[in-house]
Structure formats: structure tokens, C-alpha cells
Design a protein around this motif. Sequence first.
Motif, PDB file in Angstrom:
ATOM      1  N   GLN A  97      20.057 -11.866 -54.912  1.00  0.00           N
ATOM      2  CA  GLN A  97      19.205 -12.361 -53.832  1.00  0.00           C
ATOM      3  C   GLN A  97      17.747 -12.231 -54.263  1.00  0.00           C
ATOM      4  O   GLN A  97      17.444 -11.500 -55.206  1.00  0.00           O
ATOM      5  CB  GLN A  97      19.440 -11.576 -52.537  1.00  0.00           C
ATOM      6  CG  GLN A  97      20.811 -11.812 -51.913  1.00  0.00           C
ATOM      7  CD  GLN A  97      20.931 -11.206 -50.524  1.00  0.00           C
ATOM      8  OE1 GLN A  97      19.966 -10.728 -49.936  1.00  0.00           O
ATOM      9  NE2 GLN A  97      22.133 -11.239 -49.974  1.00  0.00           N
ATOM     10  N   THR A 102      14.440  -6.734 -47.539  1.00  0.00           N
ATOM     11  CA  THR A 102      15.289  -7.204 -46.447  1.00  0.00           C
ATOM     12  C   THR A 102      16.363  -8.138 -46.979  1.00  0.00           C
ATOM     13  O   THR A 102      16.049  -9.162 -47.597  1.00  0.00           O
ATOM     14  CB  THR A 102      14.455  -7.945 -45.387  1.00  0.00           C
ATOM     15  OG1 THR A 102      13.418  -7.083 -44.913  1.00  0.00           O
ATOM     16  CG2 THR A 102      15.341  -8.375 -44.226  1.00  0.00           C
ATOM     17  N   SER A 104      19.323 -10.976 -47.231  1.00  0.00           N
ATOM     18  CA  SER A 104      19.645 -12.236 -46.571  1.00  0.00           C
ATOM     19  C   SER A 104      20.933 -12.085 -45.772  1.00  0.00           C
ATOM     20  O   SER A 104      21.770 -11.231 -46.080  1.00  0.00           O
ATOM     21  CB  SER A 104      19.817 -13.353 -47.603  1.00  0.00           C
ATOM     22  OG  SER A 104      18.647 -13.536 -48.365  1.00  0.00           O
ATOM     23  N   GLU A 106      23.296 -14.374 -45.581  1.00  0.00           N
ATOM     24  CA  GLU A 106      24.372 -14.898 -46.409  1.00  0.00           C
ATOM     25  C   GLU A 106      24.635 -13.946 -47.580  1.00  0.00           C
ATOM     26  O   GLU A 106      23.696 -13.468 -48.210  1.00  0.00           O
ATOM     27  CB  GLU A 106      24.027 -16.291 -46.948  1.00  0.00           C
ATOM     28  CG  GLU A 106      23.873 -17.362 -45.881  1.00  0.00           C
ATOM     29  CD  GLU A 106      22.546 -17.278 -45.134  1.00  0.00           C
ATOM     30  OE1 GLU A 106      21.609 -16.638 -45.669  1.00  0.00           O
ATOM     31  OE2 GLU A 106      22.456 -17.827 -44.034  1.00  0.00           O
TER      32      GLU A 106
END
Length: 287
Positions: A97, A102, A104, A106
Motif C-alpha cells: 500500500q 493509515t 487503505s 481495500e
Amino acid sequence: MSLIYHLDGELVERAEATVHVDDRGFRYGDAAFETCRAYGGTVFEWDRHLDRLGATCETLGMAEAVPDDLKARVDETLAANDLGDAYVRVSISRGVQPGKLTPSVEVDPTVVVYVKSLSRGGVDGDPVWDGSATVETVDTRRIPDAAVPVDAKTHNYLNGILARLELRGSTAEEVVMRDTDGFLAEGATSNLFFVDDGTLKTPAPGTILPGITRRLVVELADSVGVAVETGRYRQADLREADEAFLTNTTWELRPIGRADGAVVGGGAITNRLRTAYDELVEARCYR
């Protein structure tokens, strides 16, 4: 022979089993794992390991990351390495990611199965450890549940690493960490038991990772008529114990020979529980 791992659904040579530098398991320790043990090709206590893995992933907000075919991946990895008796580690990270804290919503998880050979277990087996353990109480405290859930088994092992660093220059092989109130908690990679006047005692849940082997030992103690007590104990309780041992999936039950310099050792209850454990492994996995 080069080992073969299972990476994201594919069997891969160990040298080629790599993950992306942007994987959150590498960046932040944002991943769950389980250490299991296979005996005779059977992964012991698999359902409990799978349940705890799922619970950790749920705590991390990625409950859907555990693949439905995870057991098949473990079996394929053992077969590919021609291993019946083995250490098995399953890791699930949140995956690759963008580089921000923070996560995601998904999730495209990175799923790894890692194995290596171990000796036979059960009644006719040999322990993977060489002799009783020497343990030392350290200053590093167990992170409290209010800060990081103690029942989440994640890649972030900084707490245990800092504790083990205190052993540099020492002959001790494992630490004993205390909670923030000074009561006994656990080792860096093990749970703690000791015997006092015929009663098996172990730190209560809430300040420890509730180990799979720990839970099984409590059940076995009940089955062989050994009284069990969970509570809050001081450093002196361990040093003055009649017997003491550590538990984890790989060690099973390992007697503590010395605790903070005091001679402790195993004994009749430790031996009875080790025998019961070996007999259970033999019955479930080798017959």
C-alpha cells in the motif's frame, strides 16, 4: 536441498521468495502470523492456530485477509519440501500500500508459508531444545493490553526484541518479562508455568499472549488431576518454585533449570505433563 516456500498462492524457491519494500508487513509490522508444528505430516492444533490468526487479522481490521485455502497451502508446502516433522510459520500482511500510516480499506494481502525441518515429536521423539532453560527477569515490561491487544500475534515483536537484547553478555536463553505493575507476565516467545506445593500456576490472561500450547497444558493438567491456578505472581514466586517450565509450539514444554540464578528445574508434575503432551501428539499425529 533448497527449501520451497509458499508465496501468494505459488510455490517458490526460498531464494526467490521476496516481498515488496512497500509491503506494510515490512514497513510497519502490519501483519499477523502463527507458528505451528507439524508431526508426521499433521499440523498439530491447526484449528486453534487458524482461529487465533483470524482473530488477529480481525483486530488489525483485515478479517477477510485469511484465504479459504490456507490449510491447503500449508500442506502443499510440507509436501514440496518432503517434510513430515516441521516448523511451520504462516504470515499474512496487509500487503503493498502507499507509504502512509493509515491503511487503505481495500486489502490485497501478502500470504507466506515458511517451513523448516524439526525432529520427530511424540512418545518416540526428541525435544528440539538441548537441556533445561536458563531464564532471567529483565527490565523491559510487557506492553499492556490497553496499549496493544495482548492476544494479537503480529509481526511487531519490538517488545520481545528489546527484552532479548538485555540478555547480551548473559548465559540466559529466555527472558521473563513483567507487566507494568511488576507481576510476572511471559517470555519473549514463551508462556510461563511454575509449581508451588503441588499446584500448577501461570500468569492470568490479560497481560500475556494466550499461547496455544499454554492452553493445551492447562487442559492436560486437568485431565491428569493437577490443580491449576492463574493469577498475579512476583519474581520471587518463580525463584522459589518447586518446578518451572516454559511452553511454546516449538519447545512444547521446556523445564527451567535456573531463574535469576536460582536453581529450579523440572519435577514430577512437569514430567507428567510432558508425557501427557507426547502421548496426545502420538495419538493424533502418528497413529
